[in-house]
Design a protein around this motif. Structure first.
Motif, PDB file in Angstrom:
ATOM      1  N   PHE A 191     -24.060  88.466  -6.416  1.00 21.74           N
ATOM      2  CA  PHE A 191     -23.145  88.781  -5.314  1.00 21.74           C
ATOM      3  C   PHE A 191     -22.183  87.619  -5.082  1.00 21.74           C
ATOM      4  O   PHE A 191     -20.983  87.826  -4.872  1.00 21.74           O
ATOM      5  N   GLY A 192     -22.698  86.387  -5.141  1.00 18.70           N
ATOM      6  CA  GLY A 192     -21.845  85.205  -4.959  1.00 18.70           C
ATOM      7  C   GLY A 192     -20.763  85.136  -6.016  1.00 18.70           C
ATOM      8  O   GLY A 192     -19.594  84.881  -5.707  1.00 18.70           O
ATOM      9  N   TYR A 193     -21.128  85.386  -7.272  1.00 17.61           N
ATOM     10  CA  TYR A 193     -20.129  85.392  -8.348  1.00 17.61           C
ATOM     11  C   TYR A 193     -19.125  86.531  -8.178  1.00 17.61           C
ATOM     12  O   TYR A 193     -17.929  86.347  -8.413  1.00 17.61           O
ATOM     13  N   ALA A 194     -19.606  87.689  -7.758  1.00 19.01           N
ATOM     14  CA  ALA A 194     -18.696  88.833  -7.545  1.00 19.01           C
ATOM     15  C   ALA A 194     -17.667  88.517  -6.460  1.00 19.01           C
ATOM     16  O   ALA A 194     -16.471  88.783  -6.628  1.00 19.01           O
ATOM     17  N   ILE A 195     -18.123  87.942  -5.364  1.00 18.39           N
ATOM     18  CA  ILE A 195     -17.199  87.580  -4.276  1.00 18.39           C
ATOM     19  C   ILE A 195     -16.224  86.512  -4.747  1.00 18.39           C
ATOM     20  O   ILE A 195     -15.006  86.604  -4.529  1.00 18.39           O
ATOM     21  N   ALA A 196     -16.731  85.475  -5.408  1.00 19.02           N
ATOM     22  CA  ALA A 196     -15.874  84.368  -5.864  1.00 19.02           C
ATOM     23  C   ALA A 196     -14.829  84.852  -6.869  1.00 19.02           C
ATOM     24  O   ALA A 196     -13.640  84.522  -6.747  1.00 19.02           O
ATOM     25  N   LEU A 197     -15.245  85.633  -7.855  1.00 17.78           N
ATOM     26  CA  LEU A 197     -14.295  86.131  -8.857  1.00 17.78           C
ATOM     27  C   LEU A 197     -13.329  87.141  -8.245  1.00 17.78           C
ATOM     28  O   LEU A 197     -12.146  87.171  -8.608  1.00 17.78           O
ATOM     29  N   GLY A 198     -13.829  87.933  -7.290  1.00 17.29           N
ATOM     30  CA  GLY A 198     -12.949  88.866  -6.580  1.00 17.29           C
ATOM     31  C   GLY A 198     -11.888  88.125  -5.780  1.00 17.29           C
ATOM     32  O   GLY A 198     -10.706  88.472  -5.808  1.00 17.29           O
ATOM     33  N   GLU A 199     -12.306  87.065  -5.072  1.00 17.68           N
ATOM     34  CA  GLU A 199     -11.336  86.269  -4.309  1.00 17.68           C
ATOM     35  C   GLU A 199     -10.314  85.624  -5.230  1.00 17.68           C
ATOM     36  O   GLU A 199      -9.121  85.584  -4.915  1.00 17.68           O
ATOM     37  N   LEU A 200     -10.765  85.138  -6.360  1.00 18.33           N
ATOM     38  CA  LEU A 200      -9.862  84.517  -7.324  1.00 18.33           C
ATOM     39  C   LEU A 200      -8.849  85.526  -7.868  1.00 18.33           C
ATOM     40  O   LEU A 200      -7.641  85.249  -7.905  1.00 18.33           O
ATOM     41  N   ALA A 201      -9.308  86.703  -8.258  1.00 18.88           N
ATOM     42  CA  ALA A 201      -8.410  87.741  -8.777  1.00 18.88           C
ATOM     43  C   ALA A 201      -7.415  88.206  -7.707  1.00 18.88           C
ATOM     44  O   ALA A 201      -6.218  88.355  -7.976  1.00 18.88           O
ATOM     45  N   VAL A 202      -7.910  88.406  -6.500  1.00 17.17           N
ATOM     46  CA  VAL A 202      -7.041  88.819  -5.391  1.00 17.17           C
ATOM     47  C   VAL A 202      -5.994  87.750  -5.111  1.00 17.17           C
ATOM     48  O   VAL A 202      -4.806  88.045  -4.941  1.00 17.17           O
ATOM     49  N   GLY A 203      -6.415  86.494  -5.069  1.00 17.19           N
ATOM     50  CA  GLY A 203      -5.489  85.392  -4.788  1.00 17.19           C
ATOM     51  C   GLY A 203      -4.414  85.250  -5.846  1.00 17.19           C
ATOM     52  O   GLY A 203      -3.228  85.111  -5.537  1.00 17.19           O
ATOM     53  N   ILE A 204      -4.800  85.331  -7.114  1.00 15.75           N
ATOM     54  CA  ILE A 204      -3.825  85.204  -8.208  1.00 15.75           C
ATOM     55  C   ILE A 204      -2.851  86.376  -8.183  1.00 15.75           C
ATOM     56  O   ILE A 204      -1.636  86.187  -8.288  1.00 15.75           O
ATOM     57  N   GLY A 205      -3.373  87.594  -8.046  1.00 10.55           N
ATOM     58  CA  GLY A 205      -2.503  88.771  -7.993  1.00 10.55           C
ATOM     59  C   GLY A 205      -1.530  88.710  -6.832  1.00 10.55           C
ATOM     60  O   GLY A 205      -0.348  89.036  -6.968  1.00 10.55           O
ATOM     61  N   THR A 206      -2.005  88.262  -5.677  1.00  9.64           N
ATOM     62  CA  THR A 206      -1.156  88.179  -4.488  1.00  9.64           C
ATOM     63  C   THR A 206      -0.101  87.090  -4.645  1.00  9.64           C
ATOM     64  O   THR A 206       1.069  87.302  -4.330  1.00  9.64           O
ATOM     65  N   LEU A 207      -0.496  85.938  -5.114  1.00  7.68           N
ATOM     66  CA  LEU A 207       0.437  84.820  -5.263  1.00  7.68           C
ATOM     67  C   LEU A 207       1.524  85.132  -6.292  1.00  7.68           C
ATOM     68  O   LEU A 207       2.705  84.857  -6.062  1.00  7.68           O
ATOM     69  N   LEU A 208       1.140  85.735  -7.397  1.00 12.37           N
ATOM     70  CA  LEU A 208       2.119  86.079  -8.427  1.00 12.37           C
ATOM     71  C   LEU A 208       2.887  87.366  -8.102  1.00 12.37           C
ATOM     72  O   LEU A 208       3.926  87.622  -8.700  1.00 12.37           O
ATOM     73  N   GLY A 209       2.357  88.147  -7.197  1.00 14.28           N
ATOM     74  CA  GLY A 209       2.988  89.425  -6.887  1.00 14.28           C
ATOM     75  C   GLY A 209       2.780  90.420  -8.015  1.00 14.28           C
ATOM     76  O   GLY A 209       3.661  91.195  -8.341  1.00 14.28           O
ATOM     77  N   LEU A 210       1.593  90.403  -8.605  1.00  8.62           N
ATOM     78  CA  LEU A 210       1.264  91.315  -9.701  1.00  8.62           C
ATOM     79  C   LEU A 210       0.230  92.318  -9.194  1.00  8.62           C
ATOM     80  O   LEU A 210      -0.850  91.921  -8.761  1.00  8.62           O
ATOM     81  N   LEU A 211       0.593  93.604  -9.248  1.00  7.60           N
ATOM     82  CA  LEU A 211      -0.264  94.655  -8.680  1.00  7.60           C
ATOM     83  C   LEU A 211      -0.629  94.284  -7.243  1.00  7.60           C
ATOM     84  O   LEU A 211      -1.787  94.329  -6.833  1.00  7.60           O
ATOM     85  N   THR A 212       0.385  93.911  -6.495  1.00  7.83           N
ATOM     86  CA  THR A 212       0.194  93.317  -5.181  1.00  7.83           C
ATOM     87  C   THR A 212      -0.547  94.231  -4.222  1.00  7.83           C
ATOM     88  O   THR A 212      -1.436  93.788  -3.493  1.00  7.83           O
ATOM     89  N   ARG A 213      -0.184  95.503  -4.192  1.00  4.63           N
ATOM     90  CA  ARG A 213      -0.875  96.409  -3.264  1.00  4.63           C
ATOM     91  C   ARG A 213      -2.353  96.524  -3.611  1.00  4.63           C
ATOM     92  O   ARG A 213      -3.203  96.557  -2.721  1.00  4.63           O
ATOM     93  N   LEU A 214      -2.665  96.598  -4.874  1.00  5.18           N
ATOM     94  CA  LEU A 214      -4.057  96.666  -5.306  1.00  5.18           C
ATOM     95  C   LEU A 214      -4.787  95.362  -4.969  1.00  5.18           C
ATOM     96  O   LEU A 214      -5.923  95.386  -4.482  1.00  5.18           O
ATOM     97  N   ALA A 215      -4.149  94.225  -5.223  1.00  2.46           N
ATOM     98  CA  ALA A 215      -4.746  92.936  -4.884  1.00  2.46           C
ATOM     99  C   ALA A 215      -4.975  92.837  -3.375  1.00  2.46           C
ATOM    100  O   ALA A 215      -6.030  92.378  -2.931  1.00  2.46           O
ATOM    101  N   ALA A 216      -3.994  93.272  -2.589  1.00  4.78           N
ATOM    102  CA  ALA A 216      -4.130  93.218  -1.131  1.00  4.78           C
ATOM    103  C   ALA A 216      -5.242  94.146  -0.653  1.00  4.78           C
ATOM    104  O   ALA A 216      -5.983  93.809   0.273  1.00  4.78           O
ATOM    105  N   LEU A 217      -5.364  95.301  -1.275  1.00  6.33           N
ATOM    106  CA  LEU A 217      -6.464  96.206  -0.929  1.00  6.33           C
ATOM    107  C   LEU A 217      -7.803  95.537  -1.246  1.00  6.33           C
ATOM    108  O   LEU A 217      -8.741  95.610  -0.448  1.00  6.33           O
ATOM    109  N   GLY A 218      -7.894  94.859  -2.384  1.00  9.48           N
ATOM    110  CA  GLY A 218      -9.101  94.110  -2.716  1.00  9.48           C
ATOM    111  C   GLY A 218      -9.391  93.031  -1.691  1.00  9.48           C
ATOM    112  O   GLY A 218     -10.535  92.850  -1.260  1.00  9.48           O
ATOM    113  N   GLY A 219      -8.359  92.313  -1.275  1.00 12.89           N
ATOM    114  CA  GLY A 219      -8.524  91.280  -0.250  1.00 12.89           C
ATOM    115  C   GLY A 219      -8.984  91.867   1.075  1.00 12.89           C
ATOM    116  O   GLY A 219      -9.848  91.305   1.756  1.00 12.89           O
ATOM    117  N   ALA A 220      -8.416  93.014   1.432  1.00 11.26           N
ATOM    118  CA  ALA A 220      -8.814  93.681   2.677  1.00 11.26           C
ATOM    119  C   ALA A 220     -10.271  94.135   2.604  1.00 11.26           C
ATOM    120  O   ALA A 220     -11.021  93.990   3.573  1.00 11.26           O
TER     121      ALA A 220
END
Length: 176
Positions: free
Chosen positions: A89-118
């Protein structure tokens, strides 16, 4: 002499011109996107580099944190699910946060990344910070609310999404 009142405050100009209010409106989500992207990248990296966090038990471990919040969470069964494999679970949260952060910062699949962050923020609010009293002391609810504008609007400017959309538009002759 009469003075007219401007009623077209949100008119966009194809060349990106306009007054300062139009530019401010156009770039309004950029600071939020940068903040959430950097914060989630940092949170993911912080978890991945903290050897104590990824353990099933022990001081500072995800397992101990989950056991501590289990009885005060809104959805104890969600915590029970995480406790089946705390380090997973810790790895899933950490990797999820990393993927969401990178997608959001780069603006790549932003809505999907933001949904993941939410969804990450929602799950953390319903489990870890649910018992915060008063409720506004728990930051996960504020993060959940911060993700919603990006879920709705995406990243229309200074993003890979916008560049890809522009490229697609050029190839199709302006359609789409």
């Amino acid at each position: 002499m009469t003075h007219g009142m401007r009623t077209d405050a949100y008119t966009s100009h194809p060349g990106g011109g306009g007054d300062w209010r139009e530019n401010a409106t156009r770039y309004a989500l950029l600071p939020l996107r940068i903040f959430l992207g950097v914060t989630f990248i940092y949170a993911g990296l912080d978890k991945l580099t903290d050897s104590a966090f990824m353990k099933d038990a022990g001081a500072g471990s995800v397992g101990d944190m989950m056991r501590t919040v289990r009885d005060s969470s809104a959805i104890p069964s969600l915590v029970d699910l995480a406790l089946k494999s705390p380090s997973g679970f810790g790895y899933a949260i950490a990797l999820g946060e990393l993927a969401v952060g990178i997608g959001t910062l780069l603006g790549l699949l932003t809505r999907l990344a933001a949904l993941g962050g939410a969804l990450i923020s929602l799950s953390l609010w319903l489990t870890v910070s649910w018992a915060s009293d008063p409720y506004y002391y728990g930051n996960d609810l504020a993060y959940l609310m911060a993700w919603i504008p990006l879920v709705l609007a995406g990243a229309p400017l200074l993003s890979l999404d916008a560049a890809l959309r522009s490229r697609r538009r050029r190839r199709t002759g302006g359609y789409r």
